[in-house]
Motif scaffolding. Structure first.
Motif, PDB file in Angstrom:
ATOM      1  N   LYS A 181      10.139   7.817   6.328  1.00  0.00           N
ATOM      2  CA  LYS A 181       9.093   7.262   5.944  1.00  0.00           C
ATOM      3  C   LYS A 181       8.570   5.974   5.993  1.00  0.00           C
ATOM      4  CE  LYS A 181       6.620  11.495   4.743  1.00  0.00           C
ATOM      5  NZ  LYS A 181       6.531  12.505   3.565  1.00  0.00           N
ATOM      6  N   ALA A 182       9.596   5.199   4.997  1.00  0.00           N
ATOM      7  CA  ALA A 182       9.422   3.785   4.964  1.00  0.00           C
ATOM      8  C   ALA A 182       9.697   2.990   6.108  1.00  0.00           C
ATOM      9  CB  ALA A 182      10.380   3.081   3.470  1.00  0.00           C
ATOM     10  N   LEU A 183      10.705   3.659   6.894  1.00  0.00           N
ATOM     11  CA  LEU A 183      11.261   2.949   8.244  1.00  0.00           C
ATOM     12  C   LEU A 183      10.354   3.213   9.446  1.00  0.00           C
ATOM     13  CD1 LEU A 183      13.768   1.314   8.497  1.00  0.00           C
ATOM     14  CD2 LEU A 183      14.853   3.440   9.094  1.00  0.00           C
ATOM     15  N   ALA A 184       9.588   4.380   9.267  1.00  0.00           N
ATOM     16  CA  ALA A 184       8.685   4.838  10.452  1.00  0.00           C
ATOM     17  C   ALA A 184       7.397   4.162  10.903  1.00  0.00           C
ATOM     18  CB  ALA A 184       8.373   6.207  10.374  1.00  0.00           C
ATOM     19  N   ASP A 185       7.585   2.640  11.042  1.00  0.00           N
ATOM     20  CA  ASP A 185       6.336   1.849  11.043  1.00  0.00           C
ATOM     21  C   ASP A 185       7.002   0.705  12.144  1.00  0.00           C
ATOM     22  OD1 ASP A 185       3.731   0.602   9.959  1.00  0.00           O
ATOM     23  OD2 ASP A 185       5.230  -0.921  10.389  1.00  0.00           O
ATOM     24  N   PRO A 186       6.269   0.436  13.095  1.00  0.00           N
ATOM     25  CA  PRO A 186       6.391  -0.388  14.266  1.00  0.00           C
ATOM     26  C   PRO A 186       7.033  -1.855  13.841  1.00  0.00           C
ATOM     27  CG  PRO A 186       4.636   0.648  15.058  1.00  0.00           C
ATOM     28  CD  PRO A 186       5.050   1.093  13.546  1.00  0.00           C
ATOM     29  N   ALA A 187       6.101  -2.449  12.660  1.00  0.00           N
ATOM     30  CA  ALA A 187       6.536  -3.719  12.086  1.00  0.00           C
ATOM     31  C   ALA A 187       7.569  -3.693  11.091  1.00  0.00           C
ATOM     32  CB  ALA A 187       5.315  -4.101  11.587  1.00  0.00           C
ATOM     33  N   ARG A 188       7.809  -2.480  10.388  1.00  0.00           N
ATOM     34  CA  ARG A 188       8.854  -2.513   9.676  1.00  0.00           C
ATOM     35  C   ARG A 188      10.278  -2.291  10.352  1.00  0.00           C
ATOM     36  NH1 ARG A 188       5.150  -0.225   5.948  1.00  0.00           N
ATOM     37  NH2 ARG A 188       5.624   2.192   6.155  1.00  0.00           N
ATOM     38  N   LEU A 189      10.378  -1.501  11.387  1.00  0.00           N
ATOM     39  CA  LEU A 189      11.502  -1.450  12.330  1.00  0.00           C
ATOM     40  C   LEU A 189      11.850  -3.095  13.119  1.00  0.00           C
ATOM     41  CD1 LEU A 189      10.510   1.825  14.104  1.00  0.00           C
ATOM     42  CD2 LEU A 189      12.742   1.634  12.638  1.00  0.00           C
ATOM     43  N   ARG A 190      10.686  -3.572  13.298  1.00  0.00           N
ATOM     44  CA  ARG A 190      11.223  -4.903  13.968  1.00  0.00           C
ATOM     45  C   ARG A 190      11.424  -5.708  12.860  1.00  0.00           C
ATOM     46  NH1 ARG A 190       7.783  -7.835  17.871  1.00  0.00           N
ATOM     47  NH2 ARG A 190       9.690  -7.994  18.799  1.00  0.00           N
ATOM     48  N   ILE A 191      10.985  -5.644  11.478  1.00  0.00           N
ATOM     49  CA  ILE A 191      11.434  -6.704  10.636  1.00  0.00           C
ATOM     50  C   ILE A 191      13.062  -6.321  10.288  1.00  0.00           C
ATOM     51  CG2 ILE A 191      11.469  -6.825   8.107  1.00  0.00           C
ATOM     52  CD1 ILE A 191       8.156  -6.881   8.365  1.00  0.00           C
ATOM     53  N   VAL A 192      13.360  -5.039  10.253  1.00  0.00           N
ATOM     54  CA  VAL A 192      14.713  -4.874   9.926  1.00  0.00           C
ATOM     55  C   VAL A 192      15.699  -5.319  10.987  1.00  0.00           C
ATOM     56  CG1 VAL A 192      16.312  -2.759   9.784  1.00  0.00           C
ATOM     57  CG2 VAL A 192      14.593  -2.826   8.300  1.00  0.00           C
ATOM     58  N   SER A 193      15.265  -5.314  12.357  1.00  0.00           N
ATOM     59  CA  SER A 193      15.842  -5.466  13.254  1.00  0.00           C
ATOM     60  C   SER A 193      16.167  -7.024  13.376  1.00  0.00           C
ATOM     61  CB  SER A 193      15.039  -5.060  14.588  1.00  0.00           C
ATOM     62  OG  SER A 193      15.750  -5.826  15.752  1.00  0.00           O
ATOM     63  N   MET A 194      14.847  -7.822  13.021  1.00  0.00           N
ATOM     64  CA  MET A 194      14.815  -9.398  13.005  1.00  0.00           C
ATOM     65  C   MET A 194      15.802  -9.832  11.832  1.00  0.00           C
ATOM     66  SD  MET A 194      10.948 -10.366  13.653  1.00  0.00           S
ATOM     67  CE  MET A 194      10.334  -9.726  15.023  1.00  0.00           C
ATOM     68  N   ILE A 195      15.724  -9.311  10.665  1.00  0.00           N
ATOM     69  CA  ILE A 195      16.559  -9.666   9.569  1.00  0.00           C
ATOM     70  C   ILE A 195      18.160  -9.514  10.067  1.00  0.00           C
ATOM     71  CG2 ILE A 195      17.416  -9.304   7.246  1.00  0.00           C
ATOM     72  CD1 ILE A 195      14.494  -8.579   6.609  1.00  0.00           C
ATOM     73  N   ALA A 196      18.397  -8.450  10.537  1.00  0.00           N
ATOM     74  CA  ALA A 196      19.662  -8.186  11.102  1.00  0.00           C
ATOM     75  C   ALA A 196      20.277  -9.134  12.129  1.00  0.00           C
ATOM     76  CB  ALA A 196      19.990  -6.689  11.577  1.00  0.00           C
ATOM     77  N   ALA A 197      19.176  -9.620  12.994  1.00  0.00           N
ATOM     78  CA  ALA A 197      19.584 -10.538  13.956  1.00  0.00           C
ATOM     79  C   ALA A 197      19.634 -11.727  13.774  1.00  0.00           C
ATOM     80  CB  ALA A 197      18.573 -10.363  15.276  1.00  0.00           C
ATOM     81  N   HIS A 198      19.059 -12.199  12.555  1.00  0.00           N
ATOM     82  CA  HIS A 198      19.289 -13.880  12.160  1.00  0.00           C
ATOM     83  C   HIS A 198      20.586 -14.068  11.683  1.00  0.00           C
ATOM     84  CE1 HIS A 198      14.841 -14.258  11.818  1.00  0.00           C
ATOM     85  NE2 HIS A 198      15.112 -15.575  11.481  1.00  0.00           N
ATOM     86  N   GLU A 199      20.985 -15.263  11.914  1.00  0.00           N
ATOM     87  CA  GLU A 199      21.935 -16.025  11.639  1.00  0.00           C
ATOM     88  C   GLU A 199      22.285 -15.600  10.103  1.00  0.00           C
ATOM     89  OE1 GLU A 199      23.743 -19.845  13.372  1.00  0.00           O
ATOM     90  OE2 GLU A 199      22.594 -20.274  11.584  1.00  0.00           O
ATOM     91  N   ASP A 200      23.565 -15.380   9.850  1.00  0.00           N
ATOM     92  CA  ASP A 200      23.863 -14.895   8.402  1.00  0.00           C
ATOM     93  C   ASP A 200      23.167 -13.663   7.982  1.00  0.00           C
ATOM     94  OD1 ASP A 200      25.648 -17.059   8.189  1.00  0.00           O
ATOM     95  OD2 ASP A 200      23.861 -18.621   7.604  1.00  0.00           O
ATOM     96  N   GLY A 201      22.696 -13.138   8.904  1.00  0.00           N
ATOM     97  CA  GLY A 201      21.738 -11.773   8.317  1.00  0.00           C
ATOM     98  C   GLY A 201      20.744 -11.863   7.484  1.00  0.00           C
ATOM     99  N   GLU A 202      20.125 -12.982   7.209  1.00  0.00           N
ATOM    100  CA  GLU A 202      19.495 -13.349   6.087  1.00  0.00           C
ATOM    101  C   GLU A 202      18.022 -13.867   6.784  1.00  0.00           C
ATOM    102  OE1 GLU A 202      20.503 -14.798   1.837  1.00  0.00           O
ATOM    103  OE2 GLU A 202      20.028 -16.343   3.142  1.00  0.00           O
ATOM    104  N   ALA A 203      16.764 -13.568   6.092  1.00  0.00           N
ATOM    105  CA  ALA A 203      15.562 -14.047   6.688  1.00  0.00           C
ATOM    106  C   ALA A 203      14.488 -14.101   5.420  1.00  0.00           C
ATOM    107  CB  ALA A 203      14.841 -13.367   7.869  1.00  0.00           C
ATOM    108  N   CYS A 204      13.609 -14.848   5.573  1.00  0.00           N
ATOM    109  CA  CYS A 204      12.629 -15.049   4.569  1.00  0.00           C
ATOM    110  C   CYS A 204      11.448 -14.645   5.146  1.00  0.00           C
ATOM    111  CB  CYS A 204      12.449 -16.530   3.930  1.00  0.00           C
ATOM    112  SG  CYS A 204      11.933 -17.647   5.002  1.00  0.00           S
TER     113      CYS A 204
END
Lengths: 116, 116
Positions: free
Chosen positions: A37-60
């Motif tokens: 349920k926490a993951l089932a949101d378009p913005a939250r899925l993109r946030i997880v994807s974006m954080i994972a895609a960031h250099e060093d796997g970290e984002a603010c």
């Protein structure tokens, strides 16, 4: 008195096929449903994807607002939901809080899918 | 007149780490969120797990009501949601409708997790 052969219950329920593998428990299903349920949101899925895609796997938050096209309070809310659900870890450094994917946090979802 | 060196925008945003991998698109995130919402329910997760665990990977409502401890209309409702979301296929034979896991229906979820 005529003797009557009693059939096992299983045989009387002709529609029912036997279960041949383990089934997810009620407790695990409840916990997995909460996580999904926490993951089932378009913005939250993109946030997880974006954080994972960031250099060093970290984002603010500041890394995410522009690419998502969302305000900082909205992104902060989504980050809070994902952190509470155990998908992200948060560490404060100076002005910003930095988010990472929590190690192993997607394992339960992954195991469920592999078992299906 | 003193010449001023203009920094690229990226360098001015000192908080921002570069993105080094592909990020899930808005369209894919929307479709994945819809699918996860359908799955994010304890009874529905158990139904998917039970169908997969049945001999021949097939089950009807009558196979599921007792182990779930839910009424037939409730189970039918969950089966309808899972079928509409593309997770199950339904085939009617005689009195009963039989449900199977739709091949490849969990691939999008699986790909997302692998990419994170």
């Amino acid at each position: 008195m005529t003797s009557i052969e009693l059939l096992p219950l299983r045989d009387l329920q002709s529609c029912c096929a036997p279960i041949t593998r383990d089934v997810v428990s009620e407790e695990n299903a409840a916990s997995l449903a909460r996580a999904l349920k926490a993951l089932a949101d378009p913005a939250r899925l993109r946030i997880v994807s974006m954080i994972a895609a960031h250099e060093d796997g970290e984002a603010c938050v500041c890394d995410l607002t522009d690419p998502l096209g969302l305000s900082q309070p909205t992104v902060s809310h989504h980050l809070k939901v994902l952190t509470a659900a155990g998908f992200l870890t948060r560490s404060k450094r100076g002005t910003w809080a930095y988010y990472r994917i929590a190690p192993g946090s997607l394992d339960a979802v992954s195991s469920f899918i592999s078992a299906v």
